[in-house]
Scaffold this active site. Structure first.
Site, PDB file in Angstrom:
ATOM      1  N   ASN A 144       0.853  -1.192   0.000  1.00 23.56           N
ATOM      2  CA  ASN A 144       0.000   0.000   0.000  1.00 23.56           C
ATOM      3  C   ASN A 144       0.886   1.239   0.000  1.00 23.56           C
ATOM      4  OD1 ASN A 144      -2.499   1.460   0.241  1.00 23.56           O
ATOM      5  ND2 ASN A 144      -2.021   1.810   2.396  1.00 23.56           N
ATOM      6  N   HIS A 146       1.005   5.384   1.216  1.00 27.67           N
ATOM      7  CA  HIS A 146       0.375   6.323   2.151  1.00 27.67           C
ATOM      8  C   HIS A 146       1.075   7.678   2.042  1.00 27.67           C
ATOM      9  CE1 HIS A 146      -1.953   7.524   5.636  1.00 27.67           C
ATOM     10  NE2 HIS A 146      -0.860   8.072   6.129  1.00 27.67           N
ATOM     11  N   SER A 173       5.080   7.049   1.861  1.00 25.76           N
ATOM     12  CA  SER A 173       5.609   5.757   2.311  1.00 25.76           C
ATOM     13  C   SER A 173       4.910   4.631   1.559  1.00 25.76           C
ATOM     14  CB  SER A 173       5.381   5.566   3.815  1.00 25.76           C
ATOM     15  OG  SER A 173       5.958   6.607   4.567  1.00 25.76           O
ATOM     16  N   ASP A 182      -1.950   1.018   8.174  1.00 27.50           N
ATOM     17  CA  ASP A 182      -0.728   1.733   7.786  1.00 27.50           C
ATOM     18  C   ASP A 182       0.453   1.331   8.666  1.00 27.50           C
ATOM     19  OD1 ASP A 182      -2.122   3.143   5.802  1.00 27.50           O
ATOM     20  OD2 ASP A 182      -2.721   4.696   7.221  1.00 27.50           O
TER      21      ASP A 182
END
Length: 225
Positions: A144, A146, A173, A182
């Site tokens: 993912n 972020h 990130s 996260d």
């Protein structure tokens, strides 16, 4: 030459989705053991290899090469504009509407049932606005992106919180997905320098530009690992 199979999951307009497809789909890469540190505009950490785009017919006996294939673009919203972006780029799409499920775990169960048979090397979240349960995170390898320098400013308002903070730096990130929001292991981070008097709109645009630059590199790094 190895083929690395990825699926991209998204919820909205899909700008990162489009960036990833254009940068990676059906492209062949040769791995070079040189640490990549960024450009004059961005400082990058965590990209431990350079990835040279090569022709599929080329031979690099002393180097590791692979081709990336985006096998599916999946959204949890039927009206997500990212579906149009993916179709226009020739990518197979699918919708699994999250509103049809009362429980998160039921949605994740159906999601895993769709993705598992694809024999993916990686799931890539690109604005996939879901908190995933262990049923997903323990079944599939996923990454993912972020818009903050994690572990700071987790959650949905990372850009705004970063902008209003006293920090002089902001950034992006890319991390592996685990059970914590996260909170997975970091793959790579990129930094932007905050400018005195800069508007939120300008700061956000620069953060998104960094996202589009860093995410394909971080996906390649994750595939290499």
């Amino acid at each position: 030459m190895q083929v690395k199979r990825i699926a991209i999951l998204f919820s909205g307009r899909g700008s990162n989705l489009e960036t990833l497809i254009k940068a990676l789909h059906n492209q062949c890469f040769c791995v070079q053991d040189e640490v990549f540190c960024g450009t004059s505009e961005f400082v990058i950490g965590g990209i431990n290899h350079k990835f040279l785009r090569v022709d599929s017919t080329s031979t690099y006996e002393q180097r590791e090469c692979f081709r990336v294939e985006v096998v599916l673009a999946l959204s949890n919203k039927k009206d997500a504009y990212g579906l149009v972006r993916a179709k226009n780029l020739g990518i197979k799409t699918q919708v699994l509407e999250s509103v049809a499920f009362k429980e998160r775990v039921e949605f994740d169960k159906n999601l895993v049932e769709i993705l598992k048979p694809l024999e993916l090397d990686l799931c890539v979240l690109a604005g996939f606005m879901r908190i995933l349960t262990p049923l997903f995170t323990h079944s599939l390898k996923a990454v993912n992106i972020h818009p903050s320098l994690l572990p700071l400013f987790k959650g949905a308002h990372g850009i705004v919180e970063s902008y209003h903070s006293a920090m002089k730096l902001g950034g992006v990130s890319v991390h592996f997905v685990n059970d914590e929001l996260d909170g997975g292991e970091l793959i790579a981070q990129g930094v932007v320098v905050k400018r005195n008097g800069e508007s939120l709109e300008s700061y956000e645009a620069r953060v998104h530009k960094l996202e589009h630059y860093l995410y394909p590199l971080a996906v390649l790094e994750a595939l290499k690992g």
